[in-house]
Motif scaffolding. Structure first.
Motif, PDB file in Angstrom:
ATOM      1  N   ALA A  60      -8.019  -1.081   9.116  1.00  0.00           N
ATOM      2  CA  ALA A  60      -7.477   0.135   9.737  1.00  0.00           C
ATOM      3  C   ALA A  60      -6.752  -0.225  11.020  1.00  0.00           C
ATOM      4  O   ALA A  60      -7.307  -0.891  11.894  1.00  0.00           O
TER       5      ALA A  60
ATOM      6  N   LEU B 120      -5.595   9.357  -3.515  1.00  0.00           N
ATOM      7  CA  LEU B 120      -5.143   9.407  -2.131  1.00  0.00           C
ATOM      8  C   LEU B 120      -4.171   8.284  -1.818  1.00  0.00           C
ATOM      9  O   LEU B 120      -3.223   8.471  -1.063  1.00  0.00           O
ATOM     10  N   GLY B 121      -4.414   7.114  -2.383  1.00  0.00           N
ATOM     11  CA  GLY B 121      -3.551   5.972  -2.117  1.00  0.00           C
ATOM     12  C   GLY B 121      -3.912   4.828  -3.028  1.00  0.00           C
ATOM     13  O   GLY B 121      -4.893   4.885  -3.781  1.00  0.00           O
TER      14      GLY B 121
ATOM     15  N   LYS C 151      -3.122   3.960  10.135  1.00  0.00           N
ATOM     16  CA  LYS C 151      -2.740   3.489   8.816  1.00  0.00           C
ATOM     17  C   LYS C 151      -3.598   2.284   8.427  1.00  0.00           C
ATOM     18  O   LYS C 151      -4.076   1.543   9.276  1.00  0.00           O
ATOM     19  N   THR C 152      -3.762   2.107   7.133  1.00  0.00           N
ATOM     20  CA  THR C 152      -4.562   0.978   6.655  1.00  0.00           C
ATOM     21  C   THR C 152      -3.686   0.018   5.856  1.00  0.00           C
ATOM     22  O   THR C 152      -2.715   0.422   5.220  1.00  0.00           O
ATOM     23  N   LYS C 153      -4.063  -1.255   5.920  1.00  0.00           N
ATOM     24  CA  LYS C 153      -3.428  -2.249   5.085  1.00  0.00           C
ATOM     25  C   LYS C 153      -4.520  -2.962   4.299  1.00  0.00           C
ATOM     26  O   LYS C 153      -5.706  -2.917   4.662  1.00  0.00           O
TER      27      LYS C 153
ATOM     28  N   THR D 203       0.848  -1.197   0.000  1.00  0.00           N
ATOM     29  CA  THR D 203       0.000   0.000   0.000  1.00  0.00           C
ATOM     30  C   THR D 203       0.879   1.240   0.000  1.00  0.00           C
ATOM     31  O   THR D 203       1.844   1.344   0.746  1.00  0.00           O
ATOM     32  N   THR D 204       0.538   2.194  -0.866  1.00  0.00           N
ATOM     33  CA  THR D 204       1.222   3.486  -0.907  1.00  0.00           C
ATOM     34  C   THR D 204       0.191   4.592  -0.751  1.00  0.00           C
ATOM     35  O   THR D 204      -0.994   4.404  -1.022  1.00  0.00           O
ATOM     36  N   GLY D 205       0.658   5.765  -0.327  1.00  0.00           N
ATOM     37  CA  GLY D 205      -0.276   6.843  -0.088  1.00  0.00           C
ATOM     38  C   GLY D 205      -1.097   6.559   1.151  1.00  0.00           C
ATOM     39  O   GLY D 205      -0.643   5.895   2.091  1.00  0.00           O
ATOM     40  N   SER D 206      -2.329   7.029   1.156  1.00  0.00           N
ATOM     41  CA  SER D 206      -3.172   6.884   2.347  1.00  0.00           C
ATOM     42  C   SER D 206      -4.599   6.541   1.950  1.00  0.00           C
ATOM     43  O   SER D 206      -5.220   7.254   1.160  1.00  0.00           O
TER      44      SER D 206
ATOM     45  N   PRO E  82      -8.221   6.239   3.687  1.00  0.00           N
ATOM     46  CA  PRO E  82      -8.829   6.658   4.958  1.00  0.00           C
ATOM     47  C   PRO E  82      -9.341   5.475   5.781  1.00  0.00           C
ATOM     48  O   PRO E  82      -9.826   4.477   5.233  1.00  0.00           O
TER      49      PRO E  82
END
Length: 561
Positions: A102, A543-544, A107-109, A53-56, A58
């Motif tokens: 989350a 965003l990601g 951070k989220t995966k 995962t890159t970026g963000s 939510p």
């Protein structure tokens, strides 16, 4: 990085620069690869694996995104050669699961797993060299005699690995007995559906095919073979609405409701008789008080039973007739009044409705609805693999021939003065006209349209869709259409990146209709890998993303829980 472009339809004659380029160089569409990844994807991950995962993304987007649809269409039969499905809608089903988690740190995966849904069907084709059952658009097999066609129609397959039902995905569908057990979370059961009366059950976690059912399970009168892939759900009660089409001496549409609370099904209206044609209908409208069934111009020959002899829905369709109007039937869904209004509009075709709602006007009730509208049936024929993929032999010539006719306008219609009492259908009565009040130009609003689900049956403004602006043989960008200002905002990645349906996840703290994010699976056709992209639904900025090291089949539709 992706680029953003804004287009305002109020400025007469303005065209996006890329649109102008593609009208003079159709051969360039072959330079946008999609065959190996989008249409012939064989990769499975049967156990969840974490992807980079890159970026963000939510935290409020945490949950599970299910996607389903065809991911392959070829079967290697060794020395016997290669079998190919003819039409995209007959490709072999494959379901995907993206679990967005989350963490406590904000951070989220993302975890991914998938499973093919038709291994037994593929093995049967390897052995017999034929599909063997009624399809959407498979080219004729001259080796199948009339007896074999009749038997395949009246003795459909019962093995869930053979039944190819993979257009829409429905967690927790009411009224159906589930074989899944012991699952935690929001998805207690998971079903896929198509444009027939069958359902296919998958394990919500492993995606293994575990059962089949039919609409007749819901109610004994729902015995017809055809229905709508896009059942509608009441956003407050969870009740499910759909129709069943029975073919025979006359076409009979039965509009029904299945209660989420009790699991019981009731017939809301039976529509047949003068002017009611058997037709291929992929979606319909739902408002707070009504079901609106539109019979578009995809009429079937005669009584519709040509499906048996042709073994194909497409080959059973009559040529498009611009003289036969679209029929709109408004059905009361709360007070047992049945059919309360009927309208007509010029001949057209539609795959996907978006939303509909009621408006009070001068003490009377109107219904307003948005959908993607075509002027004929060219879009159905454009979706044969030979016309669709970057390696398709007719990909360029078909688009030179069909031109703009296989592109939709995003439109809004108004049905005026909806009554509250049952009407009688007879030849002598005057049928009012449905009024087109907004039309967005082609190549701006597109297909697989979605919206903020919190606005279902409420007045809505923004529509998100995948669009073909002529840069590829398929789709080449995402768009956001503002149906009030008529502004269109595009998100298009670099050349060769093909986006899929954009699923809207609302921001629970947002105050605007477009407060939230979009989740779309995008193919990088050059690398033959895919990624789940997360866009700001307001600005269409990235965003990601969650990057897979393999291609994820484009598929049709998805659902986020």
């Amino acid at each position: 990085m992706a680029t953003l472009t804004l287009q305002n339809n109020i400025a007469s004659g303005f065209h996006h620069e890329k649109q102008m380029e593609t009208t003079t160089n159709t051969e360039s569409i072959r330079d946008w690869p999609n065959e190996a990844g989008q249409f012939q994807t064989l990769h499975e991950e049967r156990k969840p694996v974490e992807v980079r995962t890159t970026g963000s993304i939510p935290a409020y987007a945490a949950g599970t995104l299910y996607r389903t649809g065809p991911a392959s269409y070829k079967v290697d039969r060794g020395e016997k050669g290669e079998y190919k499905c003819s039409h995209w809608f007959d490709g072999f089903g494959h379901t995907h699961r993206f679990e967005i988690v989350a963490g406590d740190d904000g951070k989220t995966k993302v975890l991914y797993n998938s499973r093919r849904a038709n291994d037994e069907l593929i093995e049967s084709i390897k052995d017999k060299g034929k599909y063997g059952y009624v399809t959407y658009g498979q080219k004729k097999d001259p080796c199948i005699g009339l007896f074999g066609k009749v038997m395949s129609y009246f003795t459909p397959p019962t093995d869930p690995g053979v039944v190819n039902v993979a257009v829409t995905v429905h967690p927790n569908m009411p009224g159906l007995p589930s074989s899944a057990s012991g699952h935690k979370g929001k998805a207690k059961s998971l079903w896929t559906a198509s444009d027939n009366s069958k359902f296919k059950e998958l394990d919500p976690l492993t995606l293994e095919p575990i059962g089949i059912a039919s609409q007749k399970t819901l109610h004994p009168l729902l015995k017809g073979p055809m229905s709508c892939a896009h059942a509608q759900t009441d956003p407050k009660t969870g009740d499910m609405f759909n129709y069943n089409l029975d073919l025979g001496r006359v076409a009979t549409y039965r509009v029904f409701k299945t209660s989420a609370a009790t699991g019981k099904t009731e017939i809301l209206a039976t529509i047949s008789g003068f002017g009611v044609k058997p037709a291929y209908l992929h979606s319909f409208f739902l408002t707070e008080d009504f079901v609106v069934l539109c019979i578009w111009g995809a009429h079937m020959e005669g009584t519709g039973l040509k499906i048996i002899t042709e073994q194909s829905i497409v080959d059973a369709l009559s040529p498009f007739d611009a003289r036969k109007p679209t029929k709109w039937f408004v059905v009361d869904r709360k007070n047992g009044k049945g059919l309360v209004a009927e309208f007509e509009s010029p001949a057209a075709f539609c795959f996907h409705t978006v939303n509909a709602w009621q408006e009070e006007r001068d003490g009377k009730m109107d219904i307003v609805g948005d959908f993607s509208e075509y002027g004929n049936l060219d879009i159905i024929h454009s979706l044969y693999y030979t016309n669709l993929t970057s390696e398709g032999e007719n990909a360029v010539t078909f688009r030179d021939k069909s031109g703009e006719s296989s592109m939709p306008n995003m439109v809004r219609y108004r049905l005026r003065d909806i009554g509250k009492t049952t009407i009688s259908r007879n030849r002598g009565r005057t049928i009012p006209k449905a009024e087109k009040i907004i039309s967005i130009p082609k190549r701006q609003g597109g297909e697989l349209p979605t919206m903020n689900p919190n606005y279902t049956t409420r007045p809505s403004r923004y529509i998100y869709s995948v669009v073909n602006r002529g840069l590829s043989t398929f789709m080449d960008c995402l768009s956001k259409v503002d149906m009030e200002s008529k502004e269109v905002l595009f998100w298009d990645n670099p050349k060769g990146h093909t986006p899929g349906e954009a699923i809207f996840v609302p921001d629970p703290e947002g105050t605007d209709e477009d407060s939230g994010v979009l989740l779309s699976v995008v193919l990088d056709g050059f690398r033959e890998t895919s990624y789940l992209v997360c866009l700001d639904a307001k600005t269409m900025e990235e965003l990601g993303r969650a990057e897979c090291e393999w291609a994820v089949g484009f598929g049709f539709h998805g659902k986020h829980l």
